[in-house]
Scaffold this motif. Structure first.
Motif, mmCIF file in Angstrom:
data_model
loop_
_atom_site.group_PDB
_atom_site.id
_atom_site.type_symbol
_atom_site.label_atom_id
_atom_site.label_comp_id
_atom_site.label_asym_id
_atom_site.label_seq_id
_atom_site.Cartn_x
_atom_site.Cartn_y
_atom_site.Cartn_z
ATOM 1 N N LEU A 35 -10.939 3.709 1.763
ATOM 2 C CA LEU A 35 -9.724 2.893 1.865
ATOM 3 C C LEU A 35 -8.513 3.805 1.971
ATOM 4 O O LEU A 35 -8.327 4.703 1.155
ATOM 5 C CB LEU A 35 -9.599 1.977 0.645
ATOM 6 N N SER A 36 -7.703 3.564 2.984
ATOM 7 C CA SER A 36 -6.495 4.343 3.220
ATOM 8 C C SER A 36 -5.310 3.380 3.249
ATOM 9 O O SER A 36 -5.232 2.506 4.115
ATOM 10 C CB SER A 36 -6.613 5.078 4.566
ATOM 11 N N TYR A 37 -4.401 3.540 2.315
ATOM 12 C CA TYR A 37 -3.266 2.624 2.173
ATOM 13 C C TYR A 37 -2.066 3.160 2.933
ATOM 14 O O TYR A 37 -1.757 4.348 2.874
ATOM 15 C CB TYR A 37 -2.914 2.456 0.696
ATOM 16 N N ILE A 38 -1.403 2.252 3.660
ATOM 17 C CA ILE A 38 -0.167 2.629 4.350
ATOM 18 C C ILE A 38 0.890 1.564 4.077
ATOM 19 O O ILE A 38 0.568 0.429 3.738
ATOM 20 C CB ILE A 38 -0.378 2.824 5.874
ATOM 21 N N SER A 39 2.134 1.947 4.245
ATOM 22 C CA SER A 39 3.229 1.011 3.982
ATOM 23 C C SER A 39 3.161 -0.160 4.959
ATOM 24 O O SER A 39 2.584 -0.057 6.049
ATOM 25 C CB SER A 39 4.575 1.716 4.131
#
Length: 159
Positions: free
Chosen positions: A109-113
């Motif tokens: 999982l890669s979170y971005i704004s």
């Protein structure tokens, strides 16, 4: 990956039989416990394309409650593919049940704004993802794109 159960349900109700009506319902919710509904149809072309290049990771997009992410994570695991989910918004202190399931199926999982996420369809942003995840097969949010459209136009009997 998917064994098709009997997904056609015949409705036998007095109001139909009295009028000699035959009503069948296509129960896509019964296709698979994880890759259910139209998710299988929208993913199958993308999965096929990704499998053409061995070792290709899959990358796709979604929010904290995206069933598309879970379906993709499960399918990738079954096919032996690495999967990355680009998640809209900052990482929460506690993961949603959906993200917990996606991670349990092996998805990174890669979170971005939210602002960055709004650019997910722009060529420059997609190039950044390609640089970060070389060779990744990118599936549009929800399984869209040409492969998703082709797959969702088919019935369970077509592969």
């Amino acid at each position: 990956m998917v064994n098709y159960p009997s997904v056609i349900e015949q409705l036998r109700k007095k109001q139909y039989t009295d009028r000699d009506l035959h009503v069948d319902v296509l129960r896509l919710d019964q296709l698979h416990p994880v890759v259910s509904g139209n998710k299988w149809f929208k993913l199958k072309g993308h999965l096929h394309n990704a499998m053409l290049t061995p070792g290709t990771p899959i990358l796709t997009f979604g929010g904290a409650w995206s069933n598309h992410l879970v379906a993709t994570a499960f399918a990738a695991q079954q096919l032996g593919l690495a999967a990355v989910g680009v998640i809209r918004g900052e990482q929460p202190a506690t993961l949603s049940a959906t993200l917990t399931d996606a991670a349990a199926y092996g998805m990174s999982l890669s979170y971005i704004s939210r602002e960055a996420y709004s650019r997910k369809d722009q060529p420059a942003f997609l190039q950044q993802l390609n640089d970060q995840y070389p060779g990744a097969y990118i599936i549009p949010e929800g399984g869209g794109g040409e492969a998703g459209i082709r797959g969702s136009g088919n019935s369970p009997g077509h592969r």
